[in-house]
Design a protein around this motif. Structure first.
Motif, mmCIF file in Angstrom:
data_model
loop_
_atom_site.group_PDB
_atom_site.id
_atom_site.type_symbol
_atom_site.label_atom_id
_atom_site.label_comp_id
_atom_site.label_asym_id
_atom_site.label_seq_id
_atom_site.Cartn_x
_atom_site.Cartn_y
_atom_site.Cartn_z
ATOM 1 N N ARG A 174 -23.356 31.840 -16.544
ATOM 2 C CA ARG A 174 -23.426 31.848 -14.750
ATOM 3 C C ARG A 174 -23.765 30.393 -14.555
ATOM 4 N NH1 ARG A 174 -25.227 37.140 -15.234
ATOM 5 N NH2 ARG A 174 -27.514 36.279 -14.774
ATOM 6 N N ARG A 178 -21.204 27.629 -12.587
ATOM 7 C CA ARG A 178 -21.768 26.915 -11.385
ATOM 8 C C ARG A 178 -21.373 25.221 -11.514
ATOM 9 N NH1 ARG A 178 -25.975 30.619 -10.962
ATOM 10 N NH2 ARG A 178 -27.282 29.022 -12.085
ATOM 11 N N ALA A 198 -16.047 39.545 -16.775
ATOM 12 C CA ALA A 198 -17.194 39.404 -15.725
ATOM 13 C C ALA A 198 -17.453 38.123 -15.154
ATOM 14 C CB ALA A 198 -18.538 39.885 -16.486
ATOM 15 N N LEU A 199 -17.138 36.912 -16.071
ATOM 16 C CA LEU A 199 -17.156 35.662 -15.636
ATOM 17 C C LEU A 199 -16.004 35.487 -14.903
ATOM 18 C CD1 LEU A 199 -18.849 33.003 -16.355
ATOM 19 C CD2 LEU A 199 -16.645 32.334 -17.874
ATOM 20 N N ASP A 201 -14.696 37.370 -12.795
ATOM 21 C CA ASP A 201 -14.638 38.040 -11.648
ATOM 22 C C ASP A 201 -15.586 37.450 -10.656
ATOM 23 O OD1 ASP A 201 -13.047 40.004 -12.144
ATOM 24 O OD2 ASP A 201 -14.543 41.428 -13.007
ATOM 25 N N GLN A 202 -16.395 36.382 -10.936
ATOM 26 C CA GLN A 202 -17.361 35.777 -9.986
ATOM 27 C C GLN A 202 -16.510 34.677 -9.283
ATOM 28 O OE1 GLN A 202 -21.251 34.539 -11.875
ATOM 29 N NE2 GLN A 202 -20.524 35.864 -13.815
ATOM 30 N N VAL A 203 -15.397 34.322 -9.546
ATOM 31 C CA VAL A 203 -14.467 33.309 -8.651
ATOM 32 C C VAL A 203 -13.294 33.714 -8.299
ATOM 33 C CG1 VAL A 203 -13.861 30.958 -8.948
ATOM 34 C CG2 VAL A 203 -15.743 31.645 -10.275
ATOM 35 N N ASP A 204 -13.008 33.514 -7.127
ATOM 36 C CA ASP A 204 -11.687 33.758 -6.612
ATOM 37 C C ASP A 204 -10.776 32.615 -7.059
ATOM 38 O OD1 ASP A 204 -9.420 34.790 -5.324
ATOM 39 O OD2 ASP A 204 -10.151 34.078 -3.227
#
Length: 219
Positions: A174, A178, A198-199, A201-204
């Motif tokens: 994560r 960033r 999962a990685l 899914d953290q960014v559109d």
């Protein structure tokens, strides 16, 4: 910045490992390249970096047809693209600082001119206290961040990262993500090859999904 049109790739006389690829990397964009192992992600990264030429189709990089780019012109084009390789490719006899500074040394820059930039970048990726140690002493995550810093030191317009979180735990993954997001906010186009759902899914961000050498989903 980069455009693929009906690109195919084969090694030698074997079957095509990539087929009919059509997509583009726009300025300041953020994209993921994903798919199962063996889908062709690393081969696609190599095409993007121009270490391979397509068997067929057109690849345009910064407005240049890569099939027509001469060997003498390749270095100047590649300097506009940063690459983070899956195996880090750090030199064990050089310190973290020296590994990150190496691309600038190759360009003939003086240390007096680049030292502050290298130190600032190492602090940005969290390696300010580790700049004078050799790679064998670094953890996997520290090696990954050193590789990222080396890819960024020439201030590329595009960053390609091949499984940059594959050897680190979720919290560090994560943190690295960033870093990529912040880099993108500063104007660099970013393409991350990963199988970590999962990685992603953290960014559109747009996803290029490879399956059996083809683009199955481009959304």
């Amino acid at each position: 910045m980069i455009k693929f049109e009906n690109v195919g790739l084969r090694y030698g006389m074997g079957p095509e490992v990539l087929r009919d690829l059509t997509f583009e990397i726009a300025p300041s964009s953020f994209q993921f390249l994903t798919g199962p192992s063996g889908a062709g992600k690393t081969s696609l990264i190599r095409l993007l970096f121009m270490s391979l030429k397509p068997t067929r189709g057109l690849i345009s990089v910064f407005g240049r047809d890569t099939a027509r780019v001469g060997r003498s012109d390749l270095p100047s084009l590649r300097r506009r693209i940063g690459v983070v390789f899956q195996d880090f490719r750090l030199l064990d006899h050089l310190t973290t600082y020296e590994n990150v500074a190496l691309p600038l040394r190759v360009l003939g820059k003086s240390e007096a001119g680049y030292r502050a930039d290298v130190v600032d970048l190492l602090q940005w990726v969290g390696l300010g206290e580790r700049m004078h140690v050799l790679p064998p002493v670094l953890s996997g995550g520290e090696k990954q961040r050193a590789a990222i810093a080396r890819a960024l030191i020439t201030k590329p317009e595009i960053l390609l990262a091949d499984e940059p979180t594959g050897n680190v735990d979720p919290p560090l993954a994560r943190r690295l993500l960033r870093l990529f997001i912040e880099l993108n906010r500063l104007g660099t186009s970013v393409l991350i090859a990963t199988h970590d759902l999962a990685l992603m899914d953290q960014v559109d961000a747009r996803r290029i999904v490879l399956a059996d050498g083809r683009i199955e989903i481009y959304e």
